[in-house]
Design an enzyme around this catalytic site. Structure first.
Site, mmCIF file in Angstrom:
data_model
loop_
_atom_site.group_PDB
_atom_site.id
_atom_site.type_symbol
_atom_site.label_atom_id
_atom_site.label_comp_id
_atom_site.label_asym_id
_atom_site.label_seq_id
_atom_site.Cartn_x
_atom_site.Cartn_y
_atom_site.Cartn_z
ATOM 1 N N THR A 160 1.199 9.594 -4.246
ATOM 2 C CA THR A 160 1.537 8.216 -3.786
ATOM 3 C C THR A 160 3.115 7.480 -3.980
ATOM 4 O OG1 THR A 160 0.378 7.366 -6.202
ATOM 5 C CG2 THR A 160 -0.795 8.041 -4.311
ATOM 6 N N MET A 184 1.124 -1.219 -0.007
ATOM 7 C CA MET A 184 0.097 0.056 -0.303
ATOM 8 C C MET A 184 0.866 1.231 0.073
ATOM 9 S SD MET A 184 -2.710 -1.582 -0.055
ATOM 10 C CE MET A 184 -4.181 -0.313 0.537
ATOM 11 N N HIS A 185 0.404 2.623 -0.724
ATOM 12 C CA HIS A 185 1.235 3.389 -0.935
ATOM 13 C C HIS A 185 0.736 4.658 0.236
ATOM 14 C CE1 HIS A 185 3.461 2.681 -5.238
ATOM 15 N NE2 HIS A 185 3.507 1.739 -3.664
ATOM 16 N N ALA A 186 0.822 4.903 0.599
ATOM 17 C CA ALA A 186 0.136 6.128 1.027
ATOM 18 C C ALA A 186 -0.451 7.101 0.409
ATOM 19 C CB ALA A 186 1.242 7.553 1.952
#
Length: 221
Positions: free
Chosen positions: A97, A89-91
């Site tokens: 992102t 998962m990316h921020a």
């Protein structure tokens, strides 16, 4: 007459069939993967890469998030099914992102990875007696309930109820194998935790009978 019971610690449980591996002994043989577990008799079937399950089918398992993948007992996982770990998962709290910090140098100095607003990670939990079809994709942090069936190439993005059948992208419940009250009775029986001798005796009820037959089998023991 003496009966032999299947060995849950045998890597290849079916003679001359290397495409089938039991996951518990496979995981035990690879001590570095401490955040993945599987219950007894759960297996993965792959004609080419069966023993590569942890490297090829558990994706982005870098260990940063601390999240786990827990697979129950008596699960059947078909070729190419994959589990995405939360480290993928990316921020998304800012404009970009892109994970700049992984490239090091001035990018990492600008903002350390520890300061990124990554989504909170949950464990991915696969219940007992779950059948996951070919090339299904299980996204991070979902729970797939006991007795559920995941269709081939389904993309599971949210929790799956006990004894539900899901299909599609994103996966949706297409039917219930048992109504909610009956599913609760089956979960209460917890046959997957029984000793192997008791399970062997109950196989006719498990495969051909209904809930009442299984409850009678449980009462006999």
């Amino acid at each position: 007459m003496r009966q032999d019971f299947p060995d849950p610690d045998l890597l290849h449980p079916i003679p001359a069939t290397p495409r089938v591996v039991q996951l518990a002994p496979l995981i035990a043989s690879q001590d570095a993967v401490a955040n993945v577990s599987a219950g007894r008799f759960s297996y993965y079937d792959d004609p080419e890469h069966a023993t590569g399950f942890l490297a090829r089918n558990v994706l982005y398992n870098f260990g940063f998030s601390g999240a786990r993948l827990e697979i129950g007992s008596f699960c059947a996982i078909a070729t190419g099914a994959r589990f995405v770990m939360p480290d993928a998962m990316h921020a998304m709290g800012g404009v970009s992102t892109f994970p700049f910090a992984i490239l090091g140098g001035a990018f990492a100095a600008g903002l350390d990875l520890g300061a990124y607003p990554f989504p909170q990670a949950r464990d991915t939990v696969i219940g007992h007696d779950v059948w996951i079809g070919m090339e299904a994709l299980v996204m991070p942090g979902v729970r797939i309930g006991h007795g559920a069936v995941v269709a081939a190439r389904a993309v599971v993005t949210q929790d799956v109820p006990d004894y539900a059948v899901v299909a599609g992208n994103p996966a949706r419940v297409v039917r219930r194998r048992f109504p909610e009250d009956e599913a609760a009775r089956l979960v209460a029986l917890g046959w997957w935790d029984w000793p192997v001798q008791r399970i062997a005796a109950a196989i006719p009820a498990l495969v051909q009978g209904g809930i009442a037959a299984l409850e009678r089998a449980a009462a006999r023991h």
